[in-house]
Design a protein around this motif. Structure first.
Motif, short mmCIF file in Angstrom:
data_model
loop_
_atom_site.label_atom_id
_atom_site.label_comp_id
_atom_site.label_asym_id
_atom_site.label_seq_id
_atom_site.Cartn_x
_atom_site.Cartn_y
_atom_site.Cartn_z
N TYR A 68 0.85 -1.19 0.00
CA TYR A 68 0.00 0.00 0.00
C TYR A 68 0.88 1.24 0.00
CZ TYR A 68 -3.63 -3.30 1.30
OH TYR A 68 -4.49 -4.36 1.29
N VAL A 70 0.72 5.50 0.37
CA VAL A 70 -0.09 6.67 0.71
C VAL A 70 0.73 7.92 0.43
CG1 VAL A 70 0.58 6.70 3.17
CG2 VAL A 70 -1.56 7.77 2.45
N ASP A 90 -6.91 0.39 -5.42
CA ASP A 90 -7.31 0.70 -4.05
C ASP A 90 -6.16 0.57 -3.05
OD1 ASP A 90 -7.26 -2.08 -4.30
OD2 ASP A 90 -8.96 -2.38 -2.93
N ILE A 93 -3.37 5.25 -2.00
CA ILE A 93 -4.24 6.01 -1.11
C ILE A 93 -3.79 7.47 -1.07
CG2 ILE A 93 -5.10 6.20 1.26
CD1 ILE A 93 -4.07 3.16 1.51
N ASP A 95 -4.12 10.47 0.92
CA ASP A 95 -4.60 10.86 2.24
C ASP A 95 -3.42 11.27 3.10
OD1 ASP A 95 -6.31 11.31 4.38
OD2 ASP A 95 -7.04 9.24 4.52
#
Length: 196
Positions: A68, A70, A90, A93, A95
């Motif tokens: 992942y 971000v 997905d 990210i 954020d």
């Protein structure tokens, strides 16, 4: 504390104008060497402040399935998706790192810590601890160099870093990196910190 708010707009502008001196253009040697000894391809791995995330690209190419990334800025995430269209959308990210929830087995540090306002360093250590699964590792590199006081990259040293991490993590490694890329040789520490 810096007077500049390091917002999504600030970082987006850096990408849009090509002011990305932190981007080595490829995965750096210390992280590649660490990743190459990982056997469990199902480890849940977070790369905060991932930018163009050459690290995520490398892991994906090696068959890691739970990576992942971000970042506050949209441009590097879009760039990454264009380079790796099969990477799960997905898992990219957009954020604030401090809004994330875990748990993760590994969190990768690569020029994220030095991009944060130094006033947030203890909060960073606490958030890393909160995001990691029991026994999870925070791994990567930190600058061992004073660098700048008023804008990223913000520098530091081993003694300072221990004040943030020592009570939260077992310090497996926090030593001068022996295999840095040439521009960073002698100027970075490899960290492998295990959640207490």
């Amino acid at each position: 504390m810096s007077k500049t708010p390091f917002t999504a707009e600030y970082w987006e502008n850096r990408y849009q104008t090509g002011q990305t001196g932190w981007d080595a253009g490829a995965i750096t040697t210390p992280l590649r060497a660490y990743f190459d000894q990982l056997e469990n391809k199902a480890l849940r791995i977070l790369i905060p402040g991932g930018g163009n995330s050459h690290e995520a690209g490398y892991l994906f190419e090696q068959g890691f399935t739970e990576v992942y990334v971000v970042d506050l800025a949209q441009t590097p995430l879009r760039n990454f998706q264009e380079r790796y269209p099969a990477f799960p959308a997905d898992h990219l990210i957009q954020d604030d790192f401090f809004h994330l929830t875990g748990p993760y087995d590994r969190i990768v540090e690569q020029t994220f810590f030095c991009a944060l306002d130094p006033a947030l360093r203890r909060a960073y250590a606490e958030k890393m601890h909160a995001l990691l699964a029991p026994g999870g590792h925070l791994v990567g590199v930190l600058f061992d160099d004073p660098l700048f006081q008023d804008h990223p990259p913000f520098g530091g040293n081993r003694e300072e870093y221990l004040t943030y991490f020592a009570d939260l993590f077992e310090i497996r490694t926090l030593d001068r990196a022996y295999n840095s890329i040439p521009p960073r040789a002698g100027r970075e520490l490899f960290i492998n910190l295990i959640k207490r």
